[in-house]
Design a protein around this motif. Structure first.
Motif, PDB file in Angstrom:
ATOM      1  N   GLN A  81       0.808  -1.226   0.000  1.00  0.00           N
ATOM      2  CA  GLN A  81       0.000   0.000   0.000  1.00  0.00           C
ATOM      3  C   GLN A  81       0.844   1.281   0.000  1.00  0.00           C
ATOM      4  OE1 GLN A  81      -0.820  -2.357   2.894  1.00  0.00           O
ATOM      5  NE2 GLN A  81      -1.528  -3.465   1.124  1.00  0.00           N
ATOM      6  N   LYS A  82       2.048   1.219  -0.529  1.00  0.00           N
ATOM      7  CA  LYS A  82       2.919   2.393  -0.534  1.00  0.00           C
ATOM      8  C   LYS A  82       2.351   3.466  -1.460  1.00  0.00           C
ATOM      9  CE  LYS A  82       7.133  -0.149   0.623  1.00  0.00           C
ATOM     10  NZ  LYS A  82       8.495  -0.548   0.187  1.00  0.00           N
ATOM     11  N   ASP A  83       2.423   4.727  -1.017  1.00  0.00           N
ATOM     12  CA  ASP A  83       1.808   5.825  -1.763  1.00  0.00           C
ATOM     13  C   ASP A  83       2.379   5.970  -3.166  1.00  0.00           C
ATOM     14  OD1 ASP A  83       0.202   6.364   0.394  1.00  0.00           O
ATOM     15  OD2 ASP A  83       1.430   8.035   1.148  1.00  0.00           O
ATOM     16  N   ARG A  84       3.701   5.942  -3.296  1.00  0.00           N
ATOM     17  CA  ARG A  84       4.326   6.145  -4.605  1.00  0.00           C
ATOM     18  C   ARG A  84       3.978   4.999  -5.553  1.00  0.00           C
ATOM     19  NH1 ARG A  84      10.565   7.746  -4.070  1.00  0.00           N
ATOM     20  NH2 ARG A  84      10.285   7.829  -6.335  1.00  0.00           N
ATOM     21  N   ALA A  85       3.964   3.769  -5.001  1.00  0.00           N
ATOM     22  CA  ALA A  85       3.609   2.614  -5.823  1.00  0.00           C
ATOM     23  C   ALA A  85       2.146   2.689  -6.247  1.00  0.00           C
ATOM     24  CB  ALA A  85       3.870   1.326  -5.049  1.00  0.00           C
ATOM     25  N   THR A  86       1.288   3.131  -5.350  1.00  0.00           N
ATOM     26  CA  THR A  86      -0.134   3.248  -5.664  1.00  0.00           C
ATOM     27  C   THR A  86      -0.355   4.273  -6.772  1.00  0.00           C
ATOM     28  OG1 THR A  86      -0.735   2.641  -3.398  1.00  0.00           O
ATOM     29  CG2 THR A  86      -2.415   3.759  -4.720  1.00  0.00           C
ATOM     30  N   GLN A  87       0.320   5.415  -6.671  1.00  0.00           N
ATOM     31  CA  GLN A  87       0.185   6.448  -7.697  1.00  0.00           C
ATOM     32  C   GLN A  87       0.677   5.942  -9.050  1.00  0.00           C
ATOM     33  OE1 GLN A  87      -1.334   9.370  -7.296  1.00  0.00           O
ATOM     34  NE2 GLN A  87      -1.046   9.818  -9.480  1.00  0.00           N
ATOM     35  N   LEU A  88       1.806   5.242  -9.054  1.00  0.00           N
ATOM     36  CA  LEU A  88       2.345   4.689 -10.295  1.00  0.00           C
ATOM     37  C   LEU A  88       1.363   3.693 -10.909  1.00  0.00           C
ATOM     38  CD1 LEU A  88       4.605   4.174 -12.356  1.00  0.00           C
ATOM     39  CD2 LEU A  88       5.596   2.539 -10.715  1.00  0.00           C
ATOM     40  N   CYS A  89       0.791   2.842 -10.082  1.00  0.00           N
ATOM     41  CA  CYS A  89      -0.174   1.848 -10.575  1.00  0.00           C
ATOM     42  C   CYS A  89      -1.401   2.528 -11.170  1.00  0.00           C
ATOM     43  CB  CYS A  89      -0.587   0.906  -9.451  1.00  0.00           C
ATOM     44  SG  CYS A  89       0.691  -0.274  -8.948  1.00  0.00           S
ATOM     45  N   MET A  90      -1.921   3.536 -10.489  1.00  0.00           N
ATOM     46  CA  MET A  90      -3.105   4.233 -10.993  1.00  0.00           C
ATOM     47  C   MET A  90      -2.817   4.877 -12.345  1.00  0.00           C
ATOM     48  SD  MET A  90      -5.055   5.924  -7.713  1.00  0.00           S
ATOM     49  CE  MET A  90      -3.710   7.023  -7.254  1.00  0.00           C
ATOM     50  N   GLU A  91      -1.686   5.565 -12.450  1.00  0.00           N
ATOM     51  CA  GLU A  91      -1.347   6.245 -13.703  1.00  0.00           C
ATOM     52  C   GLU A  91      -1.196   5.239 -14.849  1.00  0.00           C
ATOM     53  OE1 GLU A  91       2.184   8.347 -12.686  1.00  0.00           O
ATOM     54  OE2 GLU A  91       1.133   9.942 -11.575  1.00  0.00           O
ATOM     55  N   THR A  92      -0.561   4.105 -14.560  1.00  0.00           N
ATOM     56  CA  THR A  92      -0.340   3.098 -15.596  1.00  0.00           C
ATOM     57  C   THR A  92      -1.642   2.430 -16.003  1.00  0.00           C
ATOM     58  OG1 THR A  92       1.864   2.688 -14.685  1.00  0.00           O
ATOM     59  CG2 THR A  92       0.995   1.055 -16.218  1.00  0.00           C
ATOM     60  N   CYS A  93      -2.508   2.161 -15.033  1.00  0.00           N
ATOM     61  CA  CYS A  93      -3.799   1.535 -15.341  1.00  0.00           C
ATOM     62  C   CYS A  93      -4.657   2.442 -16.210  1.00  0.00           C
ATOM     63  CB  CYS A  93      -4.538   1.183 -14.053  1.00  0.00           C
ATOM     64  SG  CYS A  93      -3.828  -0.217 -13.156  1.00  0.00           S
ATOM     65  N   ILE A  94      -4.655   3.722 -15.926  1.00  0.00           N
ATOM     66  CA  ILE A  94      -5.409   4.670 -16.743  1.00  0.00           C
ATOM     67  C   ILE A  94      -4.830   4.725 -18.159  1.00  0.00           C
ATOM     68  CG2 ILE A  94      -5.944   7.124 -17.060  1.00  0.00           C
ATOM     69  CD1 ILE A  94      -6.093   7.305 -13.953  1.00  0.00           C
ATOM     70  N   GLU A  95      -3.511   4.780 -18.249  1.00  0.00           N
ATOM     71  CA  GLU A  95      -2.843   4.862 -19.552  1.00  0.00           C
ATOM     72  C   GLU A  95      -3.106   3.633 -20.411  1.00  0.00           C
ATOM     73  OE1 GLU A  95       1.738   4.664 -21.200  1.00  0.00           O
ATOM     74  OE2 GLU A  95       1.369   5.454 -19.192  1.00  0.00           O
ATOM     75  N   ARG A  96      -3.124   2.445 -19.787  1.00  0.00           N
ATOM     76  CA  ARG A  96      -3.209   1.201 -20.553  1.00  0.00           C
ATOM     77  C   ARG A  96      -4.572   0.518 -20.475  1.00  0.00           C
ATOM     78  NH1 ARG A  96       2.622  -1.811 -20.131  1.00  0.00           N
ATOM     79  NH2 ARG A  96       3.956   0.044 -19.989  1.00  0.00           N
ATOM     80  N   ASN A  97      -5.480   1.116 -19.757  1.00  0.00           N
ATOM     81  CA  ASN A  97      -6.801   0.518 -19.555  1.00  0.00           C
ATOM     82  C   ASN A  97      -6.697  -0.828 -18.841  1.00  0.00           C
ATOM     83  OD1 ASN A  97      -9.612   0.758 -19.707  1.00  0.00           O
ATOM     84  ND2 ASN A  97      -9.718  -0.462 -21.578  1.00  0.00           N
ATOM     85  N   TRP A  98      -5.808  -0.911 -17.875  1.00  0.00           N
ATOM     86  CA  TRP A  98      -5.697  -2.069 -16.994  1.00  0.00           C
ATOM     87  C   TRP A  98      -6.515  -1.813 -15.733  1.00  0.00           C
ATOM     88  CZ3 TRP A  98       0.345  -3.022 -17.274  1.00  0.00           C
ATOM     89  CH2 TRP A  98       0.652  -3.586 -18.522  1.00  0.00           C
ATOM     90  N   ARG A  99      -6.430  -2.708 -14.799  1.00  0.00           N
ATOM     91  CA  ARG A  99      -7.213  -2.593 -13.570  1.00  0.00           C
ATOM     92  C   ARG A  99      -6.289  -2.393 -12.368  1.00  0.00           C
ATOM     93  NH1 ARG A  99     -12.183  -6.577 -12.133  1.00  0.00           N
ATOM     94  NH2 ARG A  99     -12.549  -6.020 -14.307  1.00  0.00           N
ATOM     95  N   LEU A 100      -6.731  -1.608 -11.407  1.00  0.00           N
ATOM     96  CA  LEU A 100      -6.004  -1.442 -10.148  1.00  0.00           C
ATOM     97  C   LEU A 100      -6.532  -2.450  -9.139  1.00  0.00           C
ATOM     98  CD1 LEU A 100      -3.976   0.320  -8.460  1.00  0.00           C
ATOM     99  CD2 LEU A 100      -5.992   1.601  -7.697  1.00  0.00           C
ATOM    100  N   SER A 101      -5.643  -3.181  -8.510  1.00  0.00           N
ATOM    101  CA  SER A 101      -6.019  -4.117  -7.457  1.00  0.00           C
ATOM    102  C   SER A 101      -5.492  -3.588  -6.131  1.00  0.00           C
ATOM    103  CB  SER A 101      -5.431  -5.511  -7.730  1.00  0.00           C
ATOM    104  OG  SER A 101      -5.690  -6.378  -6.632  1.00  0.00           O
ATOM    105  N   VAL A 102      -6.397  -3.145  -5.297  1.00  0.00           N
ATOM    106  CA  VAL A 102      -6.036  -2.645  -3.974  1.00  0.00           C
ATOM    107  C   VAL A 102      -6.322  -3.733  -2.947  1.00  0.00           C
ATOM    108  CG1 VAL A 102      -6.500  -0.877  -2.233  1.00  0.00           C
ATOM    109  CG2 VAL A 102      -6.568  -0.288  -4.655  1.00  0.00           C
ATOM    110  N   GLN A 103      -5.398  -3.952  -2.027  1.00  0.00           N
ATOM    111  CA  GLN A 103      -5.600  -4.988  -1.007  1.00  0.00           C
ATOM    112  C   GLN A 103      -6.553  -4.462   0.069  1.00  0.00           C
ATOM    113  OE1 GLN A 103      -1.243  -5.697  -0.475  1.00  0.00           O
ATOM    114  NE2 GLN A 103      -1.795  -7.828  -0.827  1.00  0.00           N
TER     115      GLN A 103
END
Length: 216
Positions: free
Chosen positions: A186-208
């Protein structure tokens, strides 16, 4: 084995029974179930003792598929979604276990690192969470990626996304596969990176979500 809510991936929010198998040869540095890595003979217990255990202790038992299903029924669990996890569940042939639960009208899901052959029923939902360059130095198998219904990749930095790209390009992934990024711890920087990449690639974010809710 315990009943709870699935906290991550495609089935987030679904009532589920988790069947956690012992032993793992992958060695993820951030693993939150390191008590499952080995099956020391001194830690062997009865099935009843393992079901009743509290906390992250390494006790385990030997059980057949029929034994596991009998305990599911005895305990009165009502969830029909069965998550077979570990440890590394694919160190075992899971076809009998999946079939035994399916006879009860259950749907099985496995969560695997993809480093062992995936031996499950045809209708089992396979979640591959690829583990690259871990302590165990095991390769993520092309066959596991190609069997996956969901590829849920743990991410700390952009390097992890680069590794995922390499894996996807190395195999013939099903068109229907769900690709999800899951921030490590749940690290903030990792979460932000995941969100940006998911939006860019139309992938899904999986939050624990189970960690935010403080449930098993």
């Amino acid at each position: 084995m315990f009943e709870t809510i699935q906290g991550e991936g495609v089935f987030t929010g679904v009532p589920a029974v988790f069947v956690r198998l012992q032993e793992c040869n992958v060695g993820c540095a951030w693993c939150d179930t390191q008590q499952t890595w080995s099956a020391d003979p001194k830690d062997e217990r009865t099935f009843a003792e393992v079901i009743a255990k509290q906390g992250d202790v390494p006790t385990w038992c030997l059980a057949s598929a029929d034994d596991v299903v009998a305990q599911y029924q005895f305990l009165g669990f009502t969830a029909k979604h069965i998550v077979i996890t570990g440890g590394e569940p694919c160190m075992y042939d899971l076809r009998d276990l999946c079939a035994a639960f399916e006879k009860l009208g259950c749907k099985c899901q496995i969560e695997t690192s993809g480093t062992s052959p995936v031996l499950v029923s045809d209708s089992t939902w396979v979640t591959v969470s690829p583990k690259v360059a871990m302590k165990g130095k095991l390769e993520v198998l092309k066959s596991a990626l190609e069997r996956a219904n969901e590829i849920k990749h743990p991410v700390a930095t952009s390097k992890d996304i680069d590794q995922l790209d390499e894996l996807i390009n190395s195999a013939v992934i099903q068109d229907s596969v769900v690709i999800a990024l899951q921030p490590i711890s749940q690290k903030d920087r990792a979460t932000q990176l995941c969100m940006e990449t998911c939006i860019e690639r139309n992938w899904r974010l999986s939050v624990q979500t189970h960690k935010y809710l403080n449930i098993a």
